[in-house]
Design an enzyme around this catalytic site. Structure first.
Site: not given
Length: 647
Positions: A2, A50, A75-77, A100, A366
């Site tokens: 977000c 969002r 903002n994020g996970e 979350d 990666g």
């Protein structure tokens, strides 16, 4: 993923308004096109854009605890939110959503400011404690998600991107001369400096607590390494098994999503590992995306195809030409908000666009493996240079340089006496933590020859070594040489450039969330405890990581030497000997003089050299891209003139 923004009155300034917050979050629409939310409470205002990934129906922000005394936007996970929620429910906390985000407010209730230590994730968080009238800002451990802040007119402004701060009327817009000096040395600013005067970046692994009008910034996590020799007699096979299990779990956690998840596949070892772990150890349908090039020097499509055929993935690719790079470079810079020294971010922005067109919002990549497991050429260089320093006149030792850069058409290590002289640079810094980086910094730092007198005067007396030294931890001198090399790399090029200009900004330019299993803090902490030989065995990079993946990858992929991702640089901006239109506009003598950063005559000679196709070395290419991108940043964010209308 977000965008967040907010305003806090630090004393007697006006309270934030919905209109101000609307303008700030509107500038971040690309980060969160699925909805916006606001919370105003006296001195504070929070805003959120969002990108819905977890709990699509109920995960709207700002979000509060049970009695509305703790509010957050983030903002994020948070990848371990399921486990955290279970622990918090056992402790008596009640949840209203399945997102979350909600674990953040309850963790704060349970653990105070140390709530961040419990998070496995990538995040920039703003949390308002209504009872105590305090604001907490926090950023993830490695700097995956950005967070900027500044004080203006008695108020603290904060946001995911600088353009959001500039949406507030009256905020000054000036490029910091010292920021240019840092970018044209380290490829990025360091510490908490941003490109713009007065705008600060909350550094990775830091939090800011603002209470009673005063802000206190503290570090809550950092890369640490053992002091002295590392005694670990466990067999390499046991360590490889432990690493494989850890990587499987990191991938498993980062696949958590209520929308489909894909993976980038570059053709190199690191992305191949991620895709192979998804294939062999999860039930997630494997969808992969790659970027390819017309120019064979940069193209890795043959390696990509080998793994696609091996795993049987559903694969898409975007082909990037030099013309594509030139056409999309302005938009790249709108998102980086910083000068860059290479065009490499642009193809990654096009790759994110491909993933989005195919209906994906989340990709695993990666990034981080080279910093964590010792994969870069700079670590090999440093080992050879330290070896040479013990017998500087030895011709035999200098021959080791020829084993570096086999993928480069114009390798700096292939020139005999020149190579020996180049890699002997900085021997006076042999015992310093930045020793490995001196040749690269010296090469990049030569861009200063293009500075105007005003810019040169503004940074007179500035020392890159003092600048970087101020950011280093106490005790780093007692770490192994390779640990020092890794620390500096992770806190300059990785956090400041790779995770920002090439990472977050390019993905979010198309509303894509990138996830990085190699940067799971458990993986970093495991790797940092390893003896250095398990990272660089002789001149074989990422030794233990490669060993841990035996049987999961084709041997040709598993044992392949590192080839860094690159793309055409100055050649992208000249077609049939003619510059693209904006090069002529931005780099003409009068415009260069008006901007004041560079000397017009040396810039003119550089442009002519690039136009004639004679810019084949790193130095000329970095200088051209760096000067051009600086002029774009000036046009877009400082002057806002017609040539730089928002892409």
């Amino acid at each position: 993923m977000c965008g967040i923004a907010g305003i806090l009155d630090l004393g007697r300034a006006p309270a934030p308004t919905r209109a101000e917050l609307g303008a700030m979050i509107g500038a971040l629409h690309h980060r969160g096109p699925d909805g916006t939310g606001f919370h105003l409470d006296g001195p504070v205002g929070l805003a959120h854009a969002r990108l819905s990934i977890i709990d699509l129906a109920g995960g709207h922000q700002p979000l509060a605890n049970e009695d509305d005394t703790v509010w957050t936007v983030f903002n994020g996970e948070i990848f371990n939110y399921i486990e955290l929620r279970a622990d918090l429910e056992r402790a008596g906390h009640r949840f209203a959503t399945h997102s979350d985000t909600e674990v953040i407010v309850h963790l704060y209730e349970e653990h105070g400011d140390d709530f961040v230590r419990h998070l496995n994730g990538q995040f920039a968080i703003a949390l308002w404690d209504r009872r105590r009238q305090r604001l907490v800002l926090a950023r993830d451990r490695t700097g995956i998600r950005p967070l900027f802040h500044m004080v203006h007119a008695g108020r603290l402004l904060f946001a995911s991107e600088v353009k959001s701060l500039f949406a507030v009327p009256g905020v000054p817009r000036r490029i910091d001369p010292h920021a240019l000096a840092e970018i044209f040395t380290f490829w990025s600013t360091v510490g908490d400096r941003s490109v713009f005067e007065g705008v600060r970046s909350l550094p990775p692994g830091h939090r800011m607590v603002v209470e009673n009008g005063r802000a206190e910034v503290s570090r809550w996590w950092d890369w640490t390494f053992p002091e002295g020799p590392i005694a670990d007699d466990r067999p390499a096979e046991d360590l490889a098994d432990e690493l494989r299990a850890l990587m499987i779990d990191a991938v498993r956690l980062q696949l958590r999503s209520d929308v489909p998840v894909g993976a980038y596949l570059s053709g190199g070892l690191d992305s191949s590992i991620i895709t192979s772990l998804i294939h062999h150890h999860t039930d997630v349908p494997l969808r992969t995306f790659s970027v390819t090039f017309d120019d064979g020097e940069f193209d890795e499509s043959a390696y990509q195809r080998e793994l696609v055929d091996h795993l049987g993935t559903h694969h898409s690719q975007v082909r990037c030409t030099r013309a594509d790079i030139a056409a999309n470079f302005p938009r790249t810079l709108w998102h980086t908000e910083s000068p860059v020294l290479r065009t490499a971010p642009t193809p990654l922005m096009l790759l994110a666009g491909l993933a989005r067109e195919q209906g994906y919002k989340v990709v695993l990549t990666g990034e981080g493996a080279d910093e964590v497991f010792g994969g870069y050429d700079i670590f090999k260089e440093a080992r050879v240079r330290r070896f040479m320093a013990r017998q500087p006149q030895s011709a035999a030792r200098a021959q080791l340089l020829k084993r570096l850069y086999p993928y480069l058409k114009h390798s700096p290590a292939s020139g005999g006496l020149f190579a020996k002289q180049f890699f002997s640079e900085g021997l006076e810094h042999l015992g310093q933590p930045w020793f490995a980086h001196v040749p690269r910094w010296n090469t990049t730092g030569r861009i200063a020859q293009y500075f105007s007198k005003a810019q040169a005067d503004a940074v007179a007396g500035w020392s890159p070594f003092a600048s970087i030294g101020a950011t280093l931890p106490e005790g780093i001198g007692r770490w192994s040489p390779m640990a020092r090399d890794q620390y500096v790399e992770a806190h300059t090029l990785m956090s400041g450039y790779l995770l920002s200009s090439q990472g977050d900004r390019m993905a979010m330019g198309h509303s894509i969330e990138g996830r990085f299993p190699f940067l799971d803090h458990r993986v970093i902490e495991f790797a940092n405890r390893l003896p250095p030989r398990y990272k660089l065995m002789g001149l074989t990079e990422k030794y233990l990581l490669k060993r841990s993946m035996k049987g999961l990858l084709p041997e040709s992929v598993r044992t392949r030497s590192k080839q860094p991702y690159r793309s055409p640089d100055s050649a992208s901006f000249f077609h049939d000997g003619k510059p693209v239109a904006y090069v002529s506009d931005l780099l003409n003598e009068e415009r260069i003089r008006q901007a004041g950063y560079f000397d017009p005559e040396p810039v003119r000679r550089l442009v002519e050299k690039c136009r004639a196709g004679r810019a084949i070395g790193f130095g000329d290419n970095m200088a051209f891209v760096g000067i051009l991108s600086t002029m774009w940043i000036d046009a877009m964010f400082v002057r806002g003139d017609a040539v730089a209308a928002r892409p």
